[in-house]
Scaffold this active site. Structure first.
Site, short mmCIF file in Angstrom:
data_model
loop_
_atom_site.label_atom_id
_atom_site.label_comp_id
_atom_site.label_asym_id
_atom_site.label_seq_id
_atom_site.Cartn_x
_atom_site.Cartn_y
_atom_site.Cartn_z
N LYS A 1 -0.52 6.03 -13.43
CA LYS A 1 -1.92 6.32 -13.10
C LYS A 1 -2.78 6.24 -14.35
O LYS A 1 -2.29 6.45 -15.46
CB LYS A 1 -2.03 7.75 -12.55
CG LYS A 1 -1.44 7.95 -11.17
CD LYS A 1 -1.62 9.40 -10.73
CE LYS A 1 -1.04 9.63 -9.34
NZ LYS A 1 -1.73 8.89 -8.27
N ARG B 1 5.64 9.63 0.19
CA ARG B 1 6.24 9.19 1.46
C ARG B 1 7.74 8.97 1.30
O ARG B 1 8.50 9.13 2.26
CB ARG B 1 5.51 7.93 1.95
CG ARG B 1 5.62 6.75 1.02
CD ARG B 1 4.56 5.69 1.28
NE ARG B 1 3.24 6.06 0.74
CZ ARG B 1 2.14 5.31 0.83
NH1 ARG B 1 2.18 4.14 1.45
NH2 ARG B 1 1.01 5.73 0.30
N1 BES Z 1 -0.41 12.10 -5.17
C1 BES Z 1 -1.09 10.89 -4.89
C2 BES Z 1 -2.26 11.06 -3.93
C3 BES Z 1 -3.41 11.88 -4.41
C4 BES Z 1 -4.52 11.24 -4.95
C5 BES Z 1 -3.42 13.24 -4.27
C6 BES Z 1 -5.61 11.98 -5.37
C7 BES Z 1 -4.51 13.98 -4.69
C8 BES Z 1 -5.61 13.34 -5.23
C9 BES Z 1 -0.11 9.90 -4.27
O1 BES Z 1 1.21 10.02 -4.66
C10 BES Z 1 -0.57 8.53 -4.68
O2 BES Z 1 -0.51 8.26 -5.83
N2 BES Z 1 -0.99 7.72 -3.73
C11 BES Z 1 -1.45 6.41 -4.01
C12 BES Z 1 -0.82 5.48 -3.02
C13 BES Z 1 -1.00 4.03 -3.35
C14 BES Z 1 -0.25 3.66 -4.61
C15 BES Z 1 -0.53 3.21 -2.18
C16 BES Z 1 -2.97 6.40 -3.87
O3 BES Z 1 -3.48 7.12 -3.01
O4 BES Z 1 -3.62 5.77 -4.67
MN MN Z 2 1.61 8.97 -6.46
#
Ligand code: BES
Ligand code: MN
Ligand code: ZN
Length: 485
Positions: free
Chosen positions: A262, A336
């Site tokens: 990230k 997931r």
């Molecule tokens: N933990 C994150 C989702 C999240 C984002 C929670 C912002 C709280 C605040 C999750 O694991 C994630 O990174 N999701 C990605 C999925 C994508 C790579 C398909 C996302 O939402 O960007």
């Molecule tokens: Mn994630």
């Protein structure tokens, strides 16, 4: 925070603020018109959310706070809760040590809910502050709520005190920094819930490996912290073998994204990525504490998602406990993967009546619904309706999202059974559809609480800035209203 219930004319304790809750349009008449002149000199009408702070009013106690409760005919339990929480918030750090909340209608239920409001508003996570000046710290340590029959109010408050304890437990887990709350420590805190009569089993990596949980284990592979699966059971039904209801939580103690790392900005917020598991732990806490007449299971998949020489790569294929193979497209779509094995384990072992999973799963749900509303995805209308109704009553709002069958092909992989991302469009939906591939005919609902788990700034008087404990209240109510004997 000590909560006591007293009759309206009980003598006021030392150093107490008298908070008088008044209905809209009736403020000037309150207390025999004692504060009519002050009200006339202000814009206070008694509308919801308003307060008027009166210092040393002539003939009154040292400090009086008028609190607007809205229209008399709309004064319900939530209005009482919010008025009391608002009163606490307005005078918590005034140097006064006690708060008396005088309600305009004080049945046992209304008084008890006011007590809950103060308890939730008074939550604070300050164990890591060592230099806060005393005059900035909350000074209130005790609250009295007026009640027609204090004994009846106290009895009605017992299950709500249990709820406040559980919400605080859940908020603490989410607030803890990720160097403190790593998977083994999370599991240890959950194990301590055995003191409430819960049965807690903790599975480590060797046990999960034997069960074939390649999907969950792949996520934790880059972390030096061992992954854990917590299995929490509450058997409160008469028949201890009756089919349980089940809750599953995403417990990613820190989500760096892994190799699909990230951006730095805001990454610290990813300590809250175990908010789903914290809510399930909080739910099990309250069910046990109020001895709910139901058999319930809580399963927490607890991992840390880190980049490392041993971390999982985009392109890897893992085999889940269900036997389905998963192609990893993005290591940041890890929640997931954790849920796939936790859910399969749950339905294989416990054959539950239904499963509800909670997860801070996608940024896309924040884009769709904002920070206050959780996304609900489900294969079952009855379960959905029960969740939606409880969510509304407890002011932990949910909105049902569609799961159109034609989107399912977006997660077909060229070389494996399924892939872990379905593209940017409808990202929360394809994430839910990924989880659904691991649901084996059981009624199921998925709550995407990515936005709702943490609020800053908060807009609700019962939720201080930070961890919300979202989910504990709504699930507790749903269980109480629909699934207890
Ligand atoms: N933990 C994150 C989702 C999240 C984002 C929670 C912002 C709280 C605040 C999750 O694991 C994630 O990174 N999701 C990605 C999925 C994508 C790579 C398909 C996302 O939402 O960007
Ligand atoms: Mn994630
Ligand atoms: Zn995550």
């Amino acid at each position: 925070m000590e909560i006591e219930f007293v009759v309206a004319d009980a003598p006021l304790p030392e150093k107490a603020v008298l908070a008088i809750v008044v209905f809209e349009g009736e403020a000037a008449k309150a207390e025999g018109g004692a504060y009519a002149a002050a009200i006339a000199a202000s814009r206070f009408t008694g509308a919801k959310g308003q307060t008027l702070d009166l210092l040393a009013p002539a003939g009154g106690p040292g400090r009086v706070l008028l609190v607007g409760a809205g229209k008399a005919e709309a004064f319900d339990e939530m209005a009482a809760e919010n008025a009391a929480a608002g009163a606490y918030g307005a005078v918590k750090a005034t140097g006064f040590t006690a708060l008396r909340v005088k309600l305009p209608a004080a049945s046992a239920e209304l008084s008890a809910r006011a007590g809950l409001g103060v308890r939730l508003a008074a939550y604070r996570f300050d164990k890591y502050r060592t230099k806060e000046p005393a005059e900035k710290k909350p000074s209130l340590t005790a609250a009295q709520i007026t009640a027609e029959t204090p004994e009846a109010a106290l009895a009605a408050f017992a299950p709500l005190a249990a709820l406040a304890d559980a919400v605080s437990f859940s908020r603490d887990l989410v607030s803890e920094p990720p160097n403190v709350l790593y998977p083994v420590e999370f599991a240890r805190r959950v194990k301590e819930l055995e003191r409430l009569g819960l049965e807690v089993e903790i599975l480590g990596e060797p046990e999960m490996f034997k069960l074939g949980m390649g999907s969950l284990l792949g996520v934790g592979q880059g972390s030096i912290r061992e992954s854990q699966l917590a299995v929490i059971r509450w058997n409160g039904a008469k028949d201890k073998d009756a089919q349980p209801i089940a809750f599953v939580g995403k417990g990613v103690c820190f989500d760096t994204g892994g190799i699909s790392i990230k951006p730095a900005d805001g990454m610290e917020y990813m300590k809250t990525d175990m908010g789903g598991a914290a809510a399930v732990a909080g739910l099990m806490h309250v069910l046990a504490a109020r001895k709910a007449k139901v058999n319930a299971v809580g399963i927490l998949g607890i991992v840390e998602n880190m980049p490392d020489g041993n971390a999982q790569r985009p392109g890897d294929v893992v085999t889940s406990m269900s036997g389905q193979t998963i192609e990893i497209i993005n290591t940041d779509a890890e929640g997931r993967l954790v849920l796939a094995d936790a859910i399969w384990y749950c339905q294989e072992r416990f054959k539950p009546k239904f499963m509800v999973d909670l997860a801070t799963l996608t940024g896309a749900i924040i884009i769709a619904l904002g920070d206050d509303i959780g996304g609900l995805f489900s294969n079952n209308d009855e379960l959905s309706d029960n969740l939606l109704a409880s969510a509304k009553t407890e002011n932990e709002p949910l909105w049902r999202m569609p799961m159109p069958a034609q989107y399912d092909k977006n997660i077909d992989s060229v070389i494996a059974d399924v892939k872990n991302t379905g593209g940017r469009a409808g990202g929360s939906i394809t994430a839910a559809m990924f989880i659904q591939r691991f649901v084996n005919g059981v009624p199921w609902a998925h709550l995407d609480i990515a936005g709702a788990a943490w609020k800053k700034p908060s807009t609700v008087p019962t939720i201080p800035d930070g961890a919300t404990g979202f989910g504990v209240r709504l699930l507790n109510r749903m269980v109480a209203e629909h699934y207890e004997e």
